[in-house]
Design a protein around this motif. Structure first.
Motif, short mmCIF file in Angstrom:
data_model
loop_
_atom_site.label_atom_id
_atom_site.label_comp_id
_atom_site.label_asym_id
_atom_site.label_seq_id
_atom_site.Cartn_x
_atom_site.Cartn_y
_atom_site.Cartn_z
N GLY A 145 21.46 62.96 71.57
CA GLY A 145 23.02 62.84 71.37
C GLY A 145 24.50 63.63 71.61
N PRO A 146 24.93 63.47 72.09
CA PRO A 146 25.97 64.91 72.75
C PRO A 146 26.12 66.28 72.17
N ASN A 147 26.13 67.36 72.53
CA ASN A 147 27.43 68.39 71.56
C ASN A 147 27.40 67.60 70.62
N GLY A 148 27.20 68.28 69.43
CA GLY A 148 28.11 68.64 68.23
C GLY A 148 27.46 67.34 67.63
N ALA A 149 26.79 66.90 68.06
CA ALA A 149 26.60 65.23 67.29
C ALA A 149 25.95 65.52 66.11
N GLY A 150 24.98 66.38 65.34
CA GLY A 150 24.78 66.59 64.15
C GLY A 150 22.97 66.78 64.13
N LYS A 151 22.51 66.97 65.65
CA LYS A 151 21.27 67.50 66.11
C LYS A 151 20.58 68.00 64.95
N SER A 152 21.17 69.12 65.35
CA SER A 152 20.64 70.69 64.83
C SER A 152 20.52 70.69 63.34
N THR A 153 21.63 70.19 63.01
CA THR A 153 22.16 69.74 61.78
C THR A 153 20.33 68.74 60.85
N THR A 154 19.88 67.37 61.72
CA THR A 154 19.98 67.03 61.00
C THR A 154 18.26 67.66 60.82
N ARG A 210 28.09 67.95 55.11
CA ARG A 210 29.48 68.26 55.47
C ARG A 210 29.19 70.03 55.62
N TYR A 211 30.04 70.43 56.31
CA TYR A 211 30.73 72.21 56.44
C TYR A 211 31.73 72.45 55.84
N GLY A 212 32.62 72.33 55.14
CA GLY A 212 33.82 72.44 54.72
C GLY A 212 34.47 70.46 54.73
N ARG A 213 35.67 71.30 55.47
CA ARG A 213 36.01 69.51 55.30
C ARG A 213 35.51 68.37 56.99
N HIS A 214 34.40 69.44 57.54
CA HIS A 214 33.75 68.86 58.26
C HIS A 214 32.84 67.77 58.14
N GLN A 215 32.79 66.25 58.13
CA GLN A 215 31.46 65.65 58.06
C GLN A 215 30.49 65.43 58.92
N ALA A 216 29.05 66.51 59.07
CA ALA A 216 28.54 66.35 60.57
C ALA A 216 27.31 65.09 60.31
N LEU A 217 26.65 65.52 59.02
CA LEU A 217 26.61 64.25 58.85
C LEU A 217 27.07 63.10 58.00
P1 ADP Z 1 23.85 69.22 67.81
O1 ADP Z 1 23.05 69.74 67.44
O2 ADP Z 1 23.73 67.51 68.21
O3 ADP Z 1 24.58 70.05 68.83
P2 ADP Z 1 25.41 70.42 65.69
O4 ADP Z 1 24.56 69.82 64.28
O5 ADP Z 1 24.43 71.83 65.45
O6 ADP Z 1 25.32 69.29 66.07
O7 ADP Z 1 26.51 70.27 64.48
C1 ADP Z 1 27.18 68.74 64.35
C2 ADP Z 1 28.89 69.37 63.58
O8 ADP Z 1 28.62 69.96 62.59
C3 ADP Z 1 29.79 70.08 64.66
O9 ADP Z 1 30.63 69.90 65.07
C4 ADP Z 1 29.21 71.75 64.73
O10 ADP Z 1 30.28 72.21 64.74
C5 ADP Z 1 29.17 71.52 63.27
N1 ADP Z 1 28.49 73.01 62.35
C6 ADP Z 1 27.43 73.09 62.86
N2 ADP Z 1 26.99 73.64 61.55
C7 ADP Z 1 27.99 74.84 61.33
C8 ADP Z 1 28.36 75.28 60.39
N3 ADP Z 1 27.28 76.47 60.18
N4 ADP Z 1 29.70 75.73 60.02
C9 ADP Z 1 30.34 75.27 60.19
N5 ADP Z 1 30.41 73.83 61.52
C10 ADP Z 1 29.02 73.49 61.50
#
Ligand code: ADP
Ligand code: MG
Length: 310
Positions: A34-43, A10-17
């Motif tokens: 996955g589309p932009n914002g899907a969670g690839k970089s987070t993973t 989670r990032y705050g209230r946003h469930q990223a994965l």
């Molecule tokens: P992708 O690489 O697939 O485009 P990300 O993993 O970068 O996706 O992001 C997944 C979601 O988490 C997006 O909605 C993004 O806005 C959010 N997010 C990513 N990094 C942060 C962060 N450091 N703080 C808050 N939200 C984030």
């Protein structure tokens, strides 16, 4: 080689994965699509230990990335979405700097010159990184990931921002690296993944949407027919005319493809092209395009990212 088990973030209230699991076997080139914002970089940041997850675990060659980060990290080379380059260093000085930072125990000069050679960077080794083109800088980022000969490579959208010739070059490089590395390659572009990967994990809204060998994924839904339709009229009117047709399994709206024209992907149990013409002839809807389409990976991906199902 890589196990991702029930990872959530989670990032705050946003469930990223949201509870994602997948596995990469030794020697695989896995496409992470996955589309932009899907969670690839987070993973990828979690796999490489740059950020932690809230729950779940990641094992690299059996080593837990959080409990045994040194062992796990030494097995991985990482090309992040924005490579950590020092723009005022020369290519060679930068690689020497990173070599020392990573405390690699190999003969430095020999090792770096082999990497420069493999990536066709020898000619620019004395140049300042900030003066290089995006394609070269991306290759310098890749060179940094190859320091220490890690068996696993994690590449986050390596082709973003490159021109078509540079994309092909990067593709060939990744293919070559895939011959003796386990690779995870992320992209939001399907053709990028299809060109080099044999397995695919699709992610959308922080959840795994599909996972498997590319050829098997394409075979899903056998026996059903798929039509791509572009029709002129009101979207709702087109949808309700389509819904009156017998044998339709699913209609996916793909949005306005030209002014006043809407595109749909229709899955059915039989050939419904005549039925569509007949249904529209009772209205003022015009067929602009009607094309049988296989159940291609592109269909699956389009359906996934459109998220709209009729
Ligand atoms: P992708 O690489 O697939 O485009 P990300 O993993 O970068 O996706 O992001 C997944 C979601 O988490 C997006 O909605 C993004 O806005 C959010 N997010 C990513 N990094 C942060 C962060 N450091 N703080 C808050 N939200 C984030
Ligand atoms: Mg990203």
């Amino acid at each position: 080689m890589i196990q991702v088990r029930n990872v959530s973030k989670r990032y705050g209230r946003h469930q990223a994965l949201d509870d994602i699991s997948f596995e990469v076997k030794k020697g695989d080139i896995l496409g992470f699509l996955g589309p932009n914002g899907a969670g690839k970089s987070t993973t990828m940041n979690i796999i490489t230990g740059y950020i932690s997850c809230d729950s779940g675990e990641v094992l690299i060659d059996g080593k837990n990335i959080l409990e045994d980060p040194k062992a796990a990290k030494s097995r991985m080379g990482y090309l992040p979405e924005i490579p950590p380059l020092y723009n005022d260093m020369t290519v060679e000085k930068y690689l020497e700097f990173m070599f020392r930072l990573k405390r690699i125990r190999l003969p430095m000069e020999e090792h770096i010159s082999k990497i420069l050679d493999d990536l066709n960077l020898s000619d620019v080794s004395e140049r300042i990184i900030g003066h290089l083109s995006k394609g070269y800088r991306q290759r310098v980022g890749l060179a940094q990931a190859l320091l220490g000969d890690p068996p696993v490579l994690i590449l986050d959208e390596p082709s973003v921002g490159l021109d078509p010739a540079q994309i092909i070059e990067m593709r060939n490089l990744i293919r070559k690296l895939g011959e003796n590395h386990t690779v995870i390659l992320s992209s939001h572009v399907l053709t990028e993944i299809q060109a080099v990967c044999d397995k695919i994990v699709m992610i959308n809204n922080g959840k795994i949407a599909a996972n498997g060998k590319i050829d098997l994924l394409m075979g899903t839904g056998k026996g059903t027919k798929i039509i791509r339709l572009v029709a002129e009229g009101r979207e709702q009117g087109i949808l309700s005319a389509l819904k009156s047709i017998d044998g339709i399994i699913k209609i996916t709206s793909l949005g306005e493809s030209e002014r006043g024209c809407y595109e749909f992907r229709i899955e059915s149990r039989k050939d419904i092209r005549r039925a569509i013409s007949r249904a529209f002839s009772r209205t003022d809807i015009a067929i602009m395009l009607m094309q049988p389409a296989g159940h291609s990976l592109e269909d699956i991906y389009l359906e996934l990212i459109s998220g709209k199902q009729g």
